[in-house]
Design a protein around this motif. Structure first.
Motif, PDB file in Angstrom:
ATOM      1  N   GLU A   1      59.216 169.160  67.152  1.00 36.31           N
ATOM      2  CA  GLU A   1      59.454 167.767  67.518  1.00 36.31           C
ATOM      3  C   GLU A   1      60.548 167.721  68.581  1.00 36.31           C
ATOM      4  OE1 GLU A   1      59.651 164.906  64.215  1.00 36.31           O
ATOM      5  OE2 GLU A   1      59.128 166.567  62.871  1.00 36.31           O
ATOM      6  N   ILE A   2      60.231 167.151  69.743  1.00 35.17           N
ATOM      7  CA  ILE A   2      61.184 167.040  70.840  1.00 35.17           C
ATOM      8  C   ILE A   2      61.707 165.606  70.880  1.00 35.17           C
ATOM      9  CG2 ILE A   2      61.522 167.292  73.328  1.00 35.17           C
ATOM     10  CD1 ILE A   2      59.205 169.269  73.327  1.00 35.17           C
ATOM     11  N   GLY A   3      62.906 165.422  70.352  1.00 36.15           N
ATOM     12  CA  GLY A   3      63.477 164.081  70.270  1.00 36.15           C
ATOM     13  C   GLY A   3      62.611 163.180  69.414  1.00 36.15           C
ATOM     14  N   THR A   4      62.410 161.967  69.906  1.00 37.19           N
ATOM     15  CA  THR A   4      61.592 160.995  69.172  1.00 37.19           C
ATOM     16  C   THR A   4      60.346 160.612  69.961  1.00 37.19           C
ATOM     17  OG1 THR A   4      62.846 159.149  70.124  1.00 37.19           O
ATOM     18  CG2 THR A   4      63.600 160.036  67.990  1.00 37.19           C
ATOM     19  N   THR A   5      60.082 161.346  71.046  1.00 30.06           N
ATOM     20  CA  THR A   5      58.983 160.920  71.915  1.00 30.06           C
ATOM     21  C   THR A   5      57.858 161.938  72.033  1.00 30.06           C
ATOM     22  OG1 THR A   5      60.142 161.822  73.851  1.00 30.06           O
ATOM     23  CG2 THR A   5      60.507 159.470  73.315  1.00 30.06           C
ATOM     24  N   GLN A   6      58.077 163.191  71.618  1.00 29.06           N
ATOM     25  CA  GLN A   6      57.051 164.209  71.799  1.00 29.06           C
ATOM     26  C   GLN A   6      56.982 165.171  70.616  1.00 29.06           C
ATOM     27  OE1 GLN A   6      57.663 166.350  75.458  1.00 29.06           O
ATOM     28  NE2 GLN A   6      56.365 164.955  76.665  1.00 29.06           N
ATOM     29  N   VAL A   7      55.804 165.733  70.443  1.00 29.67           N
ATOM     30  CA  VAL A   7      55.592 166.841  69.506  1.00 29.67           C
ATOM     31  C   VAL A   7      54.730 167.877  70.221  1.00 29.67           C
ATOM     32  CG1 VAL A   7      54.618 167.582  67.301  1.00 29.67           C
ATOM     33  CG2 VAL A   7      55.737 165.364  67.456  1.00 29.67           C
ATOM     34  N   THR A   8      55.199 169.120  70.252  1.00 27.16           N
ATOM     35  CA  THR A   8      54.426 170.182  70.904  1.00 27.16           C
ATOM     36  C   THR A   8      53.762 171.070  69.852  1.00 27.16           C
ATOM     37  OG1 THR A   8      56.339 171.664  71.003  1.00 27.16           O
ATOM     38  CG2 THR A   8      55.950 170.198  72.892  1.00 27.16           C
TER      39      THR A   8
ATOM     40  N   SER B   1      58.037 154.634  70.679  1.00 29.17           N
ATOM     41  CA  SER B   1      59.359 154.434  70.076  1.00 29.17           C
ATOM     42  C   SER B   1      59.279 153.399  68.962  1.00 29.17           C
ATOM     43  CB  SER B   1      60.360 153.973  71.133  1.00 29.17           C
ATOM     44  OG  SER B   1      59.907 152.771  71.748  1.00 29.17           O
ATOM     45  N   THR B   2      60.024 153.622  67.893  1.00 25.43           N
ATOM     46  CA  THR B   2      60.065 152.713  66.747  1.00 25.43           C
ATOM     47  C   THR B   2      61.502 152.302  66.476  1.00 25.43           C
ATOM     48  OG1 THR B   2      60.220 154.587  65.224  1.00 25.43           O
ATOM     49  CG2 THR B   2      58.014 153.727  65.683  1.00 25.43           C
ATOM     50  N   THR B   3      61.658 151.125  65.903  1.00 25.41           N
ATOM     51  CA  THR B   3      63.009 150.614  65.625  1.00 25.41           C
ATOM     52  C   THR B   3      63.697 151.425  64.538  1.00 25.41           C
ATOM     53  OG1 THR B   3      62.019 149.029  64.085  1.00 25.41           O
ATOM     54  CG2 THR B   3      62.437 148.267  66.337  1.00 25.41           C
ATOM     55  N   THR B   4      62.934 151.845  63.544  1.00 25.16           N
ATOM     56  CA  THR B   4      63.497 152.682  62.475  1.00 25.16           C
ATOM     57  C   THR B   4      62.742 154.001  62.462  1.00 25.16           C
ATOM     58  OG1 THR B   4      61.992 151.722  60.843  1.00 25.16           O
ATOM     59  CG2 THR B   4      64.168 150.693  61.076  1.00 25.16           C
ATOM     60  N   ARG B   5      63.477 155.070  62.582  1.00 27.65           N
ATOM     61  CA  ARG B   5      62.840 156.387  62.615  1.00 27.65           C
ATOM     62  C   ARG B   5      62.511 156.854  61.201  1.00 27.65           C
ATOM     63  NH1 ARG B   5      65.185 162.056  65.202  1.00 27.65           N
ATOM     64  NH2 ARG B   5      63.285 163.286  64.819  1.00 27.65           N
ATOM     65  N   GLN B   6      61.241 157.195  61.006  1.00 23.74           N
ATOM     66  CA  GLN B   6      60.798 157.711  59.710  1.00 23.74           C
ATOM     67  C   GLN B   6      60.515 159.202  59.831  1.00 23.74           C
ATOM     68  OE1 GLN B   6      57.404 155.389  58.533  1.00 23.74           O
ATOM     69  NE2 GLN B   6      58.634 153.645  57.900  1.00 23.74           N
ATOM     70  N   VAL B   7      60.881 159.943  58.790  1.00 25.68           N
ATOM     71  CA  VAL B   7      60.654 161.382  58.791  1.00 25.68           C
ATOM     72  C   VAL B   7      59.156 161.660  58.654  1.00 25.68           C
ATOM     73  CG1 VAL B   7      61.153 163.564  57.634  1.00 25.68           C
ATOM     74  CG2 VAL B   7      62.929 161.795  57.791  1.00 25.68           C
ATOM     75  N   TRP B   8      58.638 162.496  59.537  1.00 26.55           N
ATOM     76  CA  TRP B   8      57.217 162.862  59.498  1.00 26.55           C
ATOM     77  C   TRP B   8      56.950 163.760  58.302  1.00 26.55           C
ATOM     78  CZ3 TRP B   8      54.628 166.794  63.289  1.00 26.55           C
ATOM     79  CH2 TRP B   8      53.230 166.765  63.105  1.00 26.55           C
ATOM     80  N   ALA B   9      55.986 163.378  57.481  1.00 23.50           N
ATOM     81  CA  ALA B   9      55.697 164.106  56.239  1.00 23.50           C
ATOM     82  C   ALA B   9      55.077 165.483  56.507  1.00 23.50           C
ATOM     83  CB  ALA B   9      54.768 163.292  55.348  1.00 23.50           C
TER      84      ALA B   9
ATOM     85  N   THR C   1      51.757 158.272  66.997  1.00 25.05           N
ATOM     86  CA  THR C   1      51.222 158.969  68.160  1.00 25.05           C
ATOM     87  C   THR C   1      50.383 158.017  69.017  1.00 25.05           C
ATOM     88  OG1 THR C   1      51.151 161.062  66.942  1.00 25.05           O
ATOM     89  CG2 THR C   1      49.789 160.899  68.915  1.00 25.05           C
ATOM     90  N   THR C   2      50.613 158.049  70.331  1.00 28.92           N
ATOM     91  CA  THR C   2      49.833 157.204  71.248  1.00 28.92           C
ATOM     92  C   THR C   2      48.742 157.998  71.950  1.00 28.92           C
ATOM     93  OG1 THR C   2      51.465 157.610  73.000  1.00 28.92           O
ATOM     94  CG2 THR C   2      51.735 155.618  71.640  1.00 28.92           C
ATOM     95  N   SER C   3      49.026 159.261  72.293  1.00 32.15           N
ATOM     96  CA  SER C   3      48.022 160.090  72.955  1.00 32.15           C
ATOM     97  C   SER C   3      48.355 161.557  72.737  1.00 32.15           C
ATOM     98  CB  SER C   3      47.966 159.789  74.460  1.00 32.15           C
ATOM     99  OG  SER C   3      49.211 160.123  75.070  1.00 32.15           O
TER     100      SER C   3
END
Length: 451
Positions: free
Chosen positions: A313-320, A392-400, A348-350
């Motif tokens: 997870e790269i920051g809050t905007t990407q996942v590689t 981007s989301t107002t409250t960051r939730q941990v990805w399960a 995820t948007t794309s």
């Protein structure tokens, strides 16, 4: 055929199952019902006087009309309801006794299997169109709450949908039926004849895997069954040999390269005393297709595919994503219909995917990337690269981080190591028979890798 038609067999080297009449203390079924999904009663048979007709309304109100009921067994007072849902109907057995649950469910599933063999499928329309035949069948396989002979070949010999024949033929058939139903081999008639005598053996294994993010195997076991189709004349004696190092007894565990099996279950035609002493399955097969044996293996499991995921997870905007798939079988074998379902975050948007083999597509409604690979040759290594863009989301939730699911089929490979050493057919006519053996290892929703 039970397996895909394109699958090829290998030539064999030489070149349970039907109910067996449980004891009265174990299974007494007081009533049997079939409902549609609206709760309408399609089939009703009361076997014992300890229940009345309104008991069907209790099941309809308490189970079908209630969305909270998830268990297949519901006990209300002193009455237990065992139900199986198939398509849009409920198959229900009712008992007032402390019955053996496994045997009650076996009875329900045998009814479903018998109905499928008579009219193809089991749904509301088929039940309504064949209700007279179904009443004949359930009256024949259950007497006063005790399950009776449910061999399909035997039932089809005297419960038919054909037109009336002459009295002479009826008398001859009745004699054969009586001999078959009361004889030593109730599952087979003696007058079976084929122009070409063949026996097909399918060893089918389903691999169950749960691997941790660190690469540790949390669970690895195999559910297997041996399916046989016997098109043999007369009353042949078949002998079926498995691995030399086959271990069933727990006291013998620990041998190197041994194939250890658990929970072995055989068709009633198998002579168990010979298997215990020589590990040879000796039997007179039913005519046509039947399940000869089921088993489980929890030791020395060979995993066909190895999946190595690297997901960051790269920051809050990407996942590689970097996922490597390796095969653990020889280059002469191949895995087909390989499908990886790779989870993505909910926001995820794309997803931009790069693969050299197969096709990868982001499925937003399921929050997964589906990577489909038609064929993977043994010794081959495949790589999946992708980048998921997140909103981007107002409250960051941990990805399960749900696990990656892998589906596949590998022909001529067994994860347990089970091998058919020989298959011999002996018959007094001394005819020539052709024997074929095929192996298939597969996974469908049971092969999971965490990351």
């Amino acid at each position: 055929m039970t397996l895909p038609d394109y699958c090829k067999y290998s030539r064999a080297q030489t070149t349970r199952p039907a109910l067996r009449g449980p004891t009265p203390s174990t299974t007494m079924i007081s009533a049997f019902f079939i409902f549609n999904q609206k709760g309408e009663l399609l089939i009703s048979r009361l076997y014992r006087p300890d229940v009345k007709r309104p008991i069907a309304d209790v099941f309809r109100i308490q189970v079908i009309s209630s969305s909270d009921v998830r268990s297949p067994i519901v006990t209300l007072g002193s009455t237990s309801f065992f139900h199986v849902r198939v398509n849009n109907v409920y198959v229900v057995a009712v008992t007032k006794n402390n019955a053996n649950a496994a045997l009650v469910f076996e009875f329900c599933y045998r009814v479903i299997t018998i109905c499928k063999s008579y009219f193809g499928k089991v749904d509301e329309e088929c039940v309504k169109n064949n209700f007279v035949l179904i009443y004949e069948l359930i009256d024949e396989i259950n007497d006063f709450g005790y399950p009776q002979n449910s061999e399909i070949d035997t039932l089809k010999s005297y419960i038919t949908t054909e037109s009336v024949v002459s009295s002479q033929i009826v008398a001859e058939e009745s004699s054969k039926i009586t001999s078959q139903a009361t004889g030593v081999t109730s599952w087979r008639r003696a007058d079976v004849k084929y122009k070409k005598n063949e026996a097909f053996v399918d060893v089918v294994e389903t691999v169950n895997l749960s691997m941790s993010a660190k690469g540790t195997v949390l669970r690895a076991d195999v559910d297997g069954h041996i399916q046989m189709r016997a098109y043999l004349s007369g009353t042949p004696e078949c002998k079926f040999g498995l691995n030399d190092k086959l271990v069933i007894d727990k006291s013998e565990r620990g041998a190197i390269d041994a194939v250890e099996l658990d929970d072995c279950r055989f068709h009633q035609c198998v002579r168990l005393n010979e298997f215990d002493s020589t590990r040879t399955i000796s039997f007179i097969p039913p005519d046509g297709e039947f399940e000869l044996m089921t088993y489980r293996s929890t030791s020395n499991v060979k995993l066909p595919l190895r999946v190595i995921p690297t997901i960051n997870e790269i920051g809050t905007t990407q996942v590689t994503y970097l996922i490597v798939v390796k095969t653990n079988f020889g280059n002469k074998l191949s895995a087909t219909n390989v499908v990886l379902r790779i989870p993505t975050p909910l926001n995820t948007t794309s997803v931009e995917c790069k693969v050299q083999t197969g096709k990868a597509k982001y499925v937003p409604e399921e929050n997964v990337v589906v990577w489909k690979i038609p064929r993977v040759q043994g010794g081959q290594e495949l790589t999946f690269n992708a980048t998921a863009q997140l909103t981007s989301t107002t409250t960051r939730q941990v990805w399960a981080r749900p696990p990656i699911d892998v589906d596949f089929q590998v022909l001529m490979f067994t994860a347990s190591g089970l091998i058919v050493r020989f298959l011999k057919v002996f018959e007094k006519g001394n005819y020539h028979s052709i024997k074929w053996v095929r192996y298939l290892t597969k996974a469908s929703g049971t092969y999971q890798i965490r990351f």
